[in-house]
Write an enzyme that holds these catalytic residues in place. Structure first.
Site, PDB file in Angstrom:
ATOM      1  N   PHE A  46       0.856  -1.191   0.000  1.00 33.48           N
ATOM      2  CA  PHE A  46       0.000   0.000   0.000  1.00 33.48           C
ATOM      3  C   PHE A  46       0.886   1.233   0.000  1.00 33.48           C
ATOM      4  CE2 PHE A  46      -2.318   3.531   1.813  1.00 33.48           C
ATOM      5  CZ  PHE A  46      -3.446   3.531   1.005  1.00 33.48           C
ATOM      6  N   ASP A  56       9.230   2.574   1.717  1.00 34.19           N
ATOM      7  CA  ASP A  56       8.059   3.334   2.159  1.00 34.19           C
ATOM      8  C   ASP A  56       7.929   3.144   3.677  1.00 34.19           C
ATOM      9  OD1 ASP A  56       5.578   4.243   2.925  1.00 34.19           O
ATOM     10  OD2 ASP A  56       4.517   3.422   1.184  1.00 34.19           O
ATOM     11  N   LYS A  79       3.049   9.525   8.367  1.00 30.01           N
ATOM     12  CA  LYS A  79       2.056   9.399   9.428  1.00 30.01           C
ATOM     13  C   LYS A  79       2.425  10.018  10.783  1.00 30.01           C
ATOM     14  CE  LYS A  79      -1.008   5.792   7.757  1.00 30.01           C
ATOM     15  NZ  LYS A  79      -0.577   5.296   6.451  1.00 30.01           N
TER      16      LYS A  79
HETATM   17  C1  LIG Z   1      -0.888   5.487   5.090  1.00 28.75           C
HETATM   18  C2  LIG Z   1       0.140   5.034   4.116  1.00 28.75           C
HETATM   19  C3  LIG Z   1       0.370   5.713   2.909  1.00 28.75           C
HETATM   20  C4  LIG Z   1      -0.493   6.863   2.461  1.00 28.75           C
HETATM   21  O1  LIG Z   1      -0.375   7.954   3.306  1.00 28.75           O
HETATM   22  P1  LIG Z   1      -1.460   9.155   3.216  1.00 28.75           P
HETATM   23  O2  LIG Z   1      -0.928  10.168   4.178  1.00 28.75           O
HETATM   24  O3  LIG Z   1      -2.781   8.575   3.595  1.00 28.75           O
HETATM   25  O4  LIG Z   1      -1.451   9.643   1.815  1.00 28.75           O
HETATM   26  C5  LIG Z   1       1.395   5.271   2.099  1.00 28.75           C
HETATM   27  N1  LIG Z   1       2.157   4.220   2.450  1.00 28.75           N
HETATM   28  C6  LIG Z   1       1.970   3.541   3.594  1.00 28.75           C
HETATM   29  C7  LIG Z   1       2.855   2.389   3.920  1.00 28.75           C
HETATM   30  C8  LIG Z   1       0.949   3.915   4.455  1.00 28.75           C
HETATM   31  O5  LIG Z   1       0.735   3.217   5.574  1.00 28.75           O
END
Ligand SMILES: *Cc1c(COP(=O)(O)O)cnc(C)c1O
Length: 397
Positions: A138, A223, A252
């Site tokens: 994701f 990520d 986050k």
């Molecule tokens: C939450 C998340 C995203 C997206 O972040 P947003 O601030 O909602 O755009 C991308 N990568 C990972 C691994 C995430 O947990």
């Protein structure tokens, strides 16, 4: 207004992109939240792994308040004192050299994809610009980041996706080796697949991935949007894998709830972004910088990352004890305070019952409970959640 009136106004005015729980929150403090009815909740969601210091932490609130009185926004046409201060603090903690500030995880990943493509294209005469990502990953909700996301459900209805993305199973080195071609500029991976079900790779996976990327001359993008900022027991998750990635994205927990994202890169990669290559009007905004600086300073000075490791270990043990009593629990896994508990069945009913008993828990897919409490959590609060889960599981979903 009562809860029902709030919820009907919500439906009237806000796009229906979320299937929300029937609760309206107004206030938070530390591990706790309160709704419009005055009910108290113990928060093991933390705004989806965001509020690591707990709600309304005074260090962050005060930083935002005093910055608001000084300067809220000037844009990146100019240098900004607080932006430079936070950049130095963050980079001093990282194995990477430069940072680009933005406003969310998706924006950070979108920028990382652009940086990798620019770097690859610049160095190969426009040949190396494709990216390999993982099945069940994701990476966000923009067009590039849903394309990078290896889950069909996020693609549905949004064709055509971006060209040049390839997907391989997570934790499968051979498949990754086969997917990398002469056109590949980067491999993009989460250190632990969070949304995809709290999937932890084999201990030596990332060392092998790093070696493979070096051999084939492709960048490694991690990520760390969800796993970063101490969540897994080190400031960056890559520290526990014993590697240094070329690009890291974060978001986050950086601002303890204030919107912010970042791309970190090695000097050798960051040079691919020249004036005009990439930009963000709000990126590095003084308010976000003040919030993020206070968050990181507090995380370090209060040694919350040690607390995360300690409480994470305790929580994991308690969940494994629970597993012995309840055969419906098929797995408990994670690192630090990013913990997944997989069930032989759907978790939605369990989450609802826990909420009725005053505990907030998230999911990661239909069969996995995701525990991502603030890093300030105590053993007593973990015991409380274990007791409630025990009761709910005994009743059956
Ligand atoms: C939450 C998340 C995203 C997206 O972040 P947003 O601030 O909602 O755009 C991308 N990568 C990972 C691994 C995430 O947990």
């Amino acid at each position: 207004m009562n809860k029902e009136e709030w919820m009907s106004l919500s439906d009237q005015y806000i796009m229906g992109t979320y299937k929300r729980f029937p609760v309206v929150f107004t206030r938070g403090k530390g591990m706790k939240l309160w709704d419009t009815e005055g009910r108290e909740y113990l928060d093991f969601v933390a705004g989806i792994a965001v509020c690591s210091l707990g709600h309304a932490h005074p260090a962050v609130s005060n930083a935002i308040k005093s910055q608001a009185d000084k300067l809220v926004h000037v844009s990146n046409l100019y240098h900004i004192d607080i932006q430079i201060e936070y950049a130095r603090l963050l980079i001093q903690q990282a194995a990477l050299d430069k940072v680009f500030f933005c406003n969310s995880g998706a924006e950070a990943n979108e920028g990382a994809i652009k940086l990798a493509k620019k770097y690859g294209n610049d160095r190969s005469g426009g040949i190396k610009n494709e990216i390999v990502t993982m099945i069940d990953s994701f990476h966000g909700r923009t067009m590039a980041t849903i394309t990078a996301t290896g889950q069909d459900k996020f693609h549905k209805g949004f064709n055509p996706l971006l060209a040049g993305f390839h997907y391989v199973p997570f934790n499968d080195l051979e498949a990754l080796g086969q997917a990398i071609s002469d056109k590949t500029c980067a491999v993009m991976i989460e250190p632990i697949q969070a949304e995809g079900g709290i999937r932890v790779p084999d201990p030596d996976y990332f060392q092998s991935v790093r070696r493979l990327c070096d051999e084939k001359g492709v960048l490694l993008i991690l990520d760390e949007v969800q796993v970063g900022m101490g969540r897994t027991g080190t400031l960056f998750a890559y520290e526990q894998d014993g590697i240094i990635p070329d690009i890291v994205t974060m978001a986050k927990a950086m601002g303890n709830g204030f919107p912010i994202g970042a791309i970190l890169a090695k000097d050798s990669v960051a040079v691919a972004f020249e004036p005009g290559s990439h930009a963000s009007t709000f990126g590095g905004n003084p308010l976000a910088m003040a919030a993020a600086k206070a968050t990181l300073e507090t995380l370090l000075s209060e040694d919350l990352i040690s607390n995360c490791r300690l409480r994470g270990g305790y929580f994991m043990n308690m969940l494994n004890e629970l597993r012995k009593k309840h055969p419906i629990i098929s797995d408990v896994r994670g690192r630090g305070l990013l913990i997944g508990m997989e069930l032989d069945g759907e978790v939605a009913g369990i989450i609802k019952k826990c909420m009725d008993r005053g505990v907030l828990i998230a999911s990661a897919g239909p069969r996995v409970l995701r525990f991502v409490p603030p890093l300030i959590v105590t053993e007593q609060e973990i015991d409380q959640v274990i007791e409630i889960l025990d009761g709910v599981l005994r009743e059956g979903a």
